[in-house]
Write an enzyme that holds these catalytic residues in place. Sequence first.
Site, PDB file in Angstrom:
ATOM      1  N   GLY A 200       7.087   2.394   2.158  1.00 44.85           N
ATOM      2  CA  GLY A 200       8.538   2.490   2.027  1.00 44.85           C
ATOM      3  C   GLY A 200       9.111   1.833   0.795  1.00 44.85           C
ATOM      4  O   GLY A 200      10.304   1.515   0.769  1.00 44.85           O
ATOM      5  N   LYS A 201       8.322   1.639  -0.255  1.00 36.24           N
ATOM      6  CA  LYS A 201       8.835   0.988  -1.463  1.00 36.24           C
ATOM      7  C   LYS A 201       9.890   1.853  -2.149  1.00 36.24           C
ATOM      8  O   LYS A 201      10.974   1.375  -2.490  1.00 36.24           O
ATOM      9  CB  LYS A 201       7.673   0.684  -2.422  1.00 36.24           C
ATOM     10  N   THR A 202       9.576   3.117  -2.337  1.00 41.57           N
ATOM     11  CA  THR A 202      10.546   4.021  -2.967  1.00 41.57           C
ATOM     12  C   THR A 202      11.745   4.253  -2.057  1.00 41.57           C
ATOM     13  O   THR A 202      12.884   4.384  -2.533  1.00 41.57           O
ATOM     14  CB  THR A 202       9.869   5.358  -3.311  1.00 41.57           C
TER      15      THR A 202
ATOM     16  N   HIS B 120     -20.900   5.112  23.942  1.00 40.97           N
ATOM     17  CA  HIS B 120     -19.849   4.333  23.272  1.00 40.97           C
ATOM     18  C   HIS B 120     -18.834   3.815  24.290  1.00 40.97           C
ATOM     19  O   HIS B 120     -18.470   2.629  24.288  1.00 40.97           O
ATOM     20  CB  HIS B 120     -19.116   5.214  22.251  1.00 40.97           C
TER      21      HIS B 120
ATOM     22  N   PRO C 205       0.829  -1.214   0.000  1.00 42.55           N
ATOM     23  CA  PRO C 205       0.000   0.000   0.000  1.00 42.55           C
ATOM     24  C   PRO C 205       0.855   1.252   0.000  1.00 42.55           C
ATOM     25  O   PRO C 205       2.060   1.203   0.281  1.00 42.55           O
ATOM     26  CB  PRO C 205      -0.823  -0.136   1.296  1.00 42.55           C
TER      27      PRO C 205
ATOM     28  N   GLY D 133       2.868   4.497   1.014  1.00 41.22           N
ATOM     29  CA  GLY D 133       3.509   4.973   2.237  1.00 41.22           C
ATOM     30  C   GLY D 133       4.256   3.941   3.036  1.00 41.22           C
ATOM     31  O   GLY D 133       4.744   4.235   4.128  1.00 41.22           O
TER      32      GLY D 133
ATOM     33  N   HIS E 147     -23.901  10.713  24.024  1.00 43.38           N
ATOM     34  CA  HIS E 147     -23.613   9.851  22.871  1.00 43.38           C
ATOM     35  C   HIS E 147     -22.239   9.186  23.020  1.00 43.38           C
ATOM     36  O   HIS E 147     -22.112   7.957  22.912  1.00 43.38           O
ATOM     37  CB  HIS E 147     -23.663  10.689  21.589  1.00 43.38           C
ATOM     38  N   GLU E 148     -21.211   9.985  23.280  1.00 44.91           N
ATOM     39  CA  GLU E 148     -19.860   9.432  23.423  1.00 44.91           C
ATOM     40  C   GLU E 148     -19.734   8.615  24.703  1.00 44.91           C
ATOM     41  O   GLU E 148     -19.005   7.617  24.738  1.00 44.91           O
ATOM     42  CB  GLU E 148     -18.821  10.552  23.393  1.00 44.91           C
TER      43      GLU E 148
ATOM     44  N   ASP F 135     -21.871   5.688  12.687  1.00 46.13           N
ATOM     45  CA  ASP F 135     -21.874   4.489  13.528  1.00 46.13           C
ATOM     46  C   ASP F 135     -22.698   3.382  12.874  1.00 46.13           C
ATOM     47  O   ASP F 135     -22.295   2.211  12.855  1.00 46.13           O
ATOM     48  CB  ASP F 135     -22.454   4.805  14.912  1.00 46.13           C
TER      49      ASP F 135
END
Length: 637
Positions: free
Chosen positions: A200-202, A421, A196, A198, A417-418, A495
């Site tokens: 570190g391929k390059t 959760h 994916p 970012g 609400h929070e 949610d």
Amino acid sequence: MNNQGRSILAWATLFIFVILLFNVFQSDSLLGGRNNITFSDFLTRVDEKTVNSVKIQGRVIEGTSNDGSTFNTYAPDYPDLVNRLTSNDVNIEVVPLETRMNTFLGFLISWFPMLLLIGVWVFFMRQMHGGGKAMGFGKSKARLLSDKGPKITFKDVAGIDEAKEELTEIVDFLRDPSKFQKLGGKIPKGCLLIGPPGTGKTLLAKAIAGEANVPFFSISGSDFVEMFVGVGASRVRDMFEQGKRNAPCIIFIDEIDAVGRHRGIGMGGGNDEREQTLNQMLVEMDGFEANEGVVIIAATNRPDVLDRALLRPGRFDRQIAVANPDINGREQILKVHLKKIKYNSTVLARIIARGTPGFSGAELANLVNEAALIAARLGKKEVDMHDMEEAKDKVLMGVARRSIAMSEKEKRLTAYHEGGHALVGLYCPAASPIHKATIIPRGNALGMVQRLPETDEYSQNREQMESSIAVYMAGRVAEEIIFGRNKVTSGASSDIKGATNIARAMVTKAGLSDLIGPIFHGSSGDDMYGRQPNNETSEATAELIDAEVKRIITQGYEFAKDILTKHIDQLHTLANALIEYETLSGQQIKNLLSGRALDSEEENKFPFNDSSTIKIDKEKSPEKTKTTKAKKENYAS
């Protein structure tokens, strides 16, 4: 002089040339450069016998007075002009109109448009292809890496040890081929880095360039294809010729999917230029001619769209997966990036690594940089752990929008609400630990509860998925219990979407529905055009799937409702604390609900042994397996 300086000089020269040409016309114009007088004044001077001679060209009259001064005037259609001049003893000279202009200027005017077009064309060709190579369309754009500038080595690459080991072997082969050849081994012709964005391929390619003492060419996949037919194939040939001349060497092709996509999907039935380029690359990599000593390293995050002929052994002998790092890899990456900033002893890479599951190397580098920027903005001399936490929250949950003026009613609703959760997350047997709860608006959310697993997880069991659904639905349940069914808001939309995705995955992919059974339904991914293939599920089965998804979500909804109803007092306590403090850590929430001081650091095994609800006992709960992807779960209001 660099290319930019040459470009500025060329445009300046062209501008000056146009100005000079304009001045020539102006100075040599029919009325320019002399003292202009009216025709009436001219006739008066003639009658007064003060005019010595005139030169007539068309209707333009250039005259010389008796005192030697010159003047210009423009004559109308006046038939008696010559008679009037001769009667006053004026010397008359008539010049044909076409001979007024000198030969060079006439040539310049007639050919100027064509010369200008040719000059502009040559200028742009030089800009496109550099230093006079106006016909160098087919030349490769591969750049030979210079020894100047900072050098990146494998020491600068952390968290992807397996990929480093595979590539180190290629570097060792280029340095000392006899070590491998004495056993009959051959150098790999190609190596494809898959992962994916970012990861570190390059960066790995840059490290190879720094480690291998051989020429290193780099090029992008999009550099091959041009607007002219045949240019791509020509550039491929030229690139491999450069490689052969400099063998042993490495050629790195970044984003190879730009040129290596499946053949046979050209639109309109025409001959695809990109397809010709790919065919030439296939021949060069493994054709009749040998390419000894030229190693191709390519990188892509879309291996599914690459042509199968490109992926076979003999072209890309190795396919190295460069995945997101685990907790140990993240710790190593953080240590590499922390060396570049000033920080104090409170910054602990291990704790940051635990709080960033699923982060790529690029995201971790960005997190460290954000922390340094935050510390600089606050006027600090060193980065501390608080700056790292703030940077992590910014990356995970978005920028804090403290400027939003929330009413007390909205603030209270968000807190419940929070709080719902967080409370259900504490009582669910297999939910990941609560890391933080906040009612400070971040990003598009008015509040958020963040859960972080203790270790990286690569798969989930049924209990974990059902617990996640219950936690997702808890915010809406809390709104319904406290404010009533008619006061439930749209804040739980994200949610509901998250819970639905988990429930549908349980039914269609994981085979965790007794009614549907262990059967895969749905598409296996996008096709080569990026579209979803046709679904092969029958309408009757689709109805059963929808019914099962609804049943699982309803079950989680009722489970969350049961917990919040039994522990309504703790919900009130938690919501009031969120209204007062706005942000609470997971440890502070446990301390609050167990009656301890908010910032107590004593070990707190919340929830307690309460027969009225589910007891969370990590040792007795089913062993956690690992999730397909290290997850960052944020529950937004």
